[in-house]
Design a protein around this motif. Structure first.
Motif, short mmCIF file in Angstrom:
data_model
loop_
_atom_site.label_atom_id
_atom_site.label_comp_id
_atom_site.label_asym_id
_atom_site.label_seq_id
_atom_site.Cartn_x
_atom_site.Cartn_y
_atom_site.Cartn_z
N MET A 74 8.96 -5.83 -2.20
CA MET A 74 7.54 -5.72 -2.55
C MET A 74 7.31 -4.82 -3.77
N ASN A 75 8.16 -3.83 -3.98
CA ASN A 75 7.99 -2.93 -5.13
C ASN A 75 8.78 -3.38 -6.36
N HIS A 76 9.34 -4.63 -6.30
CA HIS A 76 10.18 -5.14 -7.40
C HIS A 76 11.24 -4.12 -7.81
N PRO A 77 12.10 -3.72 -6.86
CA PRO A 77 13.06 -2.65 -7.16
C PRO A 77 14.18 -3.13 -8.08
N PRO A 78 14.64 -2.27 -8.97
CA PRO A 78 15.81 -2.63 -9.78
C PRO A 78 17.11 -2.55 -8.99
N SER B 190 -2.05 -1.85 -6.17
CA SER B 190 -3.44 -2.25 -6.00
C SER B 190 -3.53 -3.47 -5.10
N SER B 191 -4.71 -3.72 -4.55
CA SER B 191 -4.91 -4.85 -3.66
C SER B 191 -4.55 -6.17 -4.34
N ALA B 192 -4.96 -6.32 -5.60
CA ALA B 192 -4.68 -7.57 -6.32
C ALA B 192 -3.18 -7.77 -6.49
N VAL B 193 -2.45 -6.68 -6.81
CA VAL B 193 -1.00 -6.78 -7.05
C VAL B 193 -0.26 -7.08 -5.76
N TYR B 194 -0.53 -6.32 -4.67
CA TYR B 194 0.26 -6.56 -3.46
C TYR B 194 -0.10 -7.90 -2.81
N ARG C 132 0.83 -1.21 0.00
CA ARG C 132 0.00 0.00 0.00
C ARG C 132 0.86 1.26 0.00
N PHE C 133 1.95 1.22 0.76
CA PHE C 133 2.85 2.39 0.81
C PHE C 133 3.37 2.73 -0.58
N TYR C 134 3.57 1.71 -1.40
CA TYR C 134 4.07 1.93 -2.76
C TYR C 134 2.95 2.19 -3.76
N GLY C 135 1.72 2.24 -3.29
CA GLY C 135 0.61 2.56 -4.18
C GLY C 135 0.17 1.40 -5.04
#
Length: 319
Positions: free
Chosen positions: A152-156, A109-113, A104-107
């Motif tokens: 969680m945000n799939h960071p590079p 969607s519910s389905a994605v997180y 949620r902090f990274y914005g």
């Protein structure tokens, strides 16, 4: 992925000015795993905190994942993962809730997180712990949860600030196995700080040695050892010192001897010790000096640090 020039950080403690980082220049290419190695207080963590926008540089500039850390900190944070020295999960919260909140902090969607949390829990062997509180997890499980939170945000680009401090050897090895798998899976660039020499030596493609807030060496681990340290041959022979010195090839390396169990212990500081050992044994044999035992100790990153600074990094880390 990272470009820093003249990166500097000073702190004031009353009238005292502490120069924590003194004008660091460093580049990290996409896909690299780079370790910042140095004793406690060398400036490793301060450098990482500036690169992750958590500390504002006193001077200099840095661009991380395509954005300036001072002018666009939110853009930097959106593109990185950061795993600090402390645990990131709130102790009274449930594991799954912490991951969902991070999404949620990274914005997301519910389905994605929800999907990413389930995927990371499975990949990091945290399945079945979703409803457990963070405080009920073992030390190794908490650190794996920290990795999941950082991904969680799939960071590079992933920053790891002494991620295995306080873990037992088995948990350290287990955590690195998971980090390596995640790096390969997502193609991440990884920047690591550590004072564990074996981690830097075995995991990093480049090692940046920091001491007193400055970079004093930057190269692949094997290159650092070739340039700044020697292997050491240890042979126990049945002969005298004069015969040994006459027999060993000229240019092999610095030779020291001492009596040992009725024989003579011979130590040679040399490059490429494993390759030099058979020739040394054969030269001694031809000179009538039999070798009763032999050993090779490869140069280490601690030898590199000792030769560069006059101090043992291993001893300082233990202290």
């Amino acid at each position: 992925m990272i470009r820093a020039r003249g990166l500097t950080k000073t702190f004031r403690r009353g009238k005292e000015v502490v120069e924590a980082v003194k004008g660091i220049d460093v580049d990290v290419a996409e896909g690299e795993l780079v370790a910042f190695l140095g004793p406690n207080g060398a400036g490793k963590s301060t450098t990482l905190r500036m690169l992750t926008s958590l500390l504002e540089p006193t001077a200099g500039e840095a661009e991380v994942a395509g954005h300036d850390v001072a002018r666009s900190p939110a853009q930097v944070r959106a593109r990185i993962g950061f795993i600090g020295q402390g645990n990131g999960g709130g102790f009274s919260y449930r594991v799954r809730d912490e991951l969902h909140n991070q999404g949620r902090f990274y914005g997301l969607s519910s389905a994605v997180y929800t999907e990413r949390a389930a995927d990371l829990l499975a990949a990091l062997e945290l399945g079945g712990l979703e409803k457990r509180s963070v405080q009920s997890l073992s030390g190794g499980q908490r650190r794996r949860l920290d990795v999941a939170l950082g991904l969680m945000n799939h960071p590079p680009l992933l920053f790891l600030d002494e991620p295995t401090t306080g873990l037992d050897p088995h948990s350290r090895a287990n955590l690195w196995e998971h980090i390596s798998a995640m790096r390969e899976r997502y193609g991440m660039t990884v920047v690591l700080t550590t004072h564990y020499l074996d981690e830097a030596d075995s995991m990093a493609e480049r090692v940046v040695v920091i001491d007193h807030g400055q970079i004093i060496a930057d190269a692949a681990p094997d290159a650092l050892k070739r340039e700044h340290a020697d292997d050491r041959l240890t042979l126990v022979v049945d002969g005298d010192e004069a015969a040994v010195r006459q027999a060993l090839p000229v240019g092999l390396g610095e030779v020291t001897t001492r009596p040992h169990d009725g024989g003579l212990m011979v130590q040679v500081a040399t490059a490429h010790g494993a390759a030099a050992l058979p020739g040394a044994i054969e030269a001694l044999r031809l000179a009538g000096v039999p070798t009763t035992s032999a050993d090779v100790r490869r140069a280490s990153l601690d030898d590199v640090f000792l030769n560069l600074t006059g101090r043992s990094l291993r001893e300082e880390a233990a202290a």
